[in-house]
Scaffold this active site. Structure first.
Site, PDB file in Angstrom:
ATOM      1  N   SER A 165       0.819  -1.210   0.000  1.00 39.86           N
ATOM      2  CA  SER A 165       0.000   0.000   0.000  1.00 39.86           C
ATOM      3  C   SER A 165       0.853   1.261   0.000  1.00 39.86           C
ATOM      4  O   SER A 165       0.306   2.366  -0.006  1.00 39.86           O
ATOM      5  CB  SER A 165      -0.921   0.007   1.231  1.00 39.86           C
ATOM      6  OG  SER A 165      -0.157  -0.090   2.421  1.00 39.86           O
ATOM      7  N   HIS A 201      -2.893  -3.084  -5.643  1.00 36.95           N
ATOM      8  CA  HIS A 201      -3.259  -2.712  -4.287  1.00 36.95           C
ATOM      9  C   HIS A 201      -4.770  -2.822  -4.079  1.00 36.95           C
ATOM     10  O   HIS A 201      -5.534  -1.975  -4.520  1.00 36.95           O
ATOM     11  CB  HIS A 201      -2.785  -1.276  -3.986  1.00 36.95           C
ATOM     12  CG  HIS A 201      -3.123  -0.808  -2.615  1.00 36.95           C
ATOM     13  ND1 HIS A 201      -3.314   0.520  -2.307  1.00 36.95           N
ATOM     14  CD2 HIS A 201      -3.315  -1.504  -1.448  1.00 36.95           C
ATOM     15  CE1 HIS A 201      -3.601   0.627  -1.027  1.00 36.95           C
ATOM     16  NE2 HIS A 201      -3.615  -0.574  -0.492  1.00 36.95           N
ATOM     17  N   GLU A 252      -5.852  -0.195  -6.908  1.00 37.05           N
ATOM     18  CA  GLU A 252      -4.854   0.705  -7.482  1.00 37.05           C
ATOM     19  C   GLU A 252      -3.849  -0.146  -8.264  1.00 37.05           C
ATOM     20  O   GLU A 252      -3.257  -1.073  -7.711  1.00 37.05           O
ATOM     21  CB  GLU A 252      -4.112   1.471  -6.388  1.00 37.05           C
ATOM     22  CG  GLU A 252      -4.887   2.620  -5.789  1.00 37.05           C
ATOM     23  CD  GLU A 252      -4.062   3.405  -4.781  1.00 37.05           C
ATOM     24  OE1 GLU A 252      -4.103   4.644  -4.839  1.00 37.05           O
ATOM     25  OE2 GLU A 252      -3.379   2.781  -3.933  1.00 37.05           O
ATOM     26  N   ASN A 260      -3.150   6.108   0.169  1.00 33.02           N
ATOM     27  CA  ASN A 260      -2.535   6.316   1.474  1.00 33.02           C
ATOM     28  C   ASN A 260      -1.798   7.648   1.593  1.00 33.02           C
ATOM     29  O   ASN A 260      -1.583   8.131   2.704  1.00 33.02           O
ATOM     30  CB  ASN A 260      -1.599   5.156   1.807  1.00 33.02           C
ATOM     31  CG  ASN A 260      -2.392   3.944   2.264  1.00 33.02           C
ATOM     32  OD1 ASN A 260      -3.367   4.074   2.989  1.00 33.02           O
ATOM     33  ND2 ASN A 260      -1.985   2.763   1.841  1.00 33.02           N
TER      34      ASN A 260
END
Length: 284
Positions: free
Chosen positions: A120, A141, A153, A191
């Site tokens: 991540s 991800h 992702e 993130n």
């Protein structure tokens, strides 16, 4: 290239969820864990989640059985990857650990096999450089809970080929996910945006601005977030949040990504959230 068989390395929260969605969509999965006990635990979690789907009438009992029959467990990485088209790594967010895993995978997997990491935040390019096939290496991800969340992702490393990207994008769509292309920067998009918000919420508690319940209530009632940032941090795992903040801090060298001292202290104390029964809130 069609993905006809997959190996998933790691059967924790993300790994068992990734295994679940591949198997449920008709793609056989070799699930790798460190022990038979952990492998059985992962299968038990998948079965419980499938039972929940049956109860909600999202799948029927036959589909549940077929999904479970599509999963084979292994304790050897080398044995699990020798006949697959795609390997998805889902071990803890630690570069050295991922490097060690991919060293084994790279040596044992067929030349055609695409290697994907569920990281991540860690650089796809950096992990790919530890293998002999960086053009066949990519970030995939997923989001927790994997069977529910639609986003994946898709992160290309510096040498990832367009063919690899297109194969993984199409595979994500076959899993009924929405693939979003993201460049290889620390934290990607999700993130890089989410973790500083969580970190700032922790600072609010650390500085006495508000109690955890009140911080979360502000974000839920004022910003329409379905879950407050501190409850979400507990759900993710405070150790994972700290790891990601450290990746952002080291990657950008910007003080705005400095982990809150309270977050560091709670991780040191072993108060990691849901998985330990206590974080910003307490759990059974």
């Amino acid at each position: 290239m069609d993905i006809k068989k997959v190996a998933v390395i790691g059967g924790g929260t993300m790994g068992n969820g990734i295994t679940h969605v591949f198997a449920m969509n008709g793609i056989p999965v070799n699930l790798v864990e460190m022990s038979e006990e952990l492998a059985e635990k992962a299968l038990s979690t998948i079965e419980k989640n499938l039972d929940r789907m049956v109860k909600k009438e999202k799948i029927d009992a036959t589909e549940k059985v077929e999904t479970l029959e599509s999963i084979t467990t292994f304790t050897s990485v080398e044995d699990a990857v020798k006949d697959v088209d795609l390997v998805v790594e889902a071990v803890p967010e630690n570069f050295e650990l991922k490097k060690k895993v991919f060293s084994k995978v790279d040596e044992a997997a067929p030349e055609r096999t695409i290697l994907a990491t569920n990281t991540s935040s860690i650089s796809i390019t950096k992990i790919a450089a530890a293998t002999s096939r960086p053009e066949q290496f990519i970030g995939m991800h997923f989001f927790n809970p994997v069977p529910v969340m639609k986003l994946v992702e898709i992160v290309k490393g510096f040498e990832t080929s367009e063919e690899t990207y297109e194969t993984i994008e199409e595979t994500a769509r076959l899993l009924d996910k929405t693939p979003i292309p993201v460049e290889d920067y620390p934290g990607f998009v999700s993130n890089r945006v989410l973790m500083p918000m969580i970190n700032e919420a922790i600072y609010c508690v650390h500085e006495g601005v508000a109690e955890p319940e009140d911080v979360d209530s502000v974000m839920k009632l004022g910003m329409a977030h379905p879950m407050g940032p501190l409850r979400l941090a507990d759900f993710i795992g405070l150790d994972v949040c700290l790891d990601i903040m450290n990746v952002l801090y080291e990657g950008f060298k910007d003080p705005k990504y400095r982990p809150c001292p309270l977050l560091v202290k709670m991780v040191d104390a072993g108060k990691l959230g849901d998985k330990t029964g206590e974080g910003f809130f307490e759990y059974d």
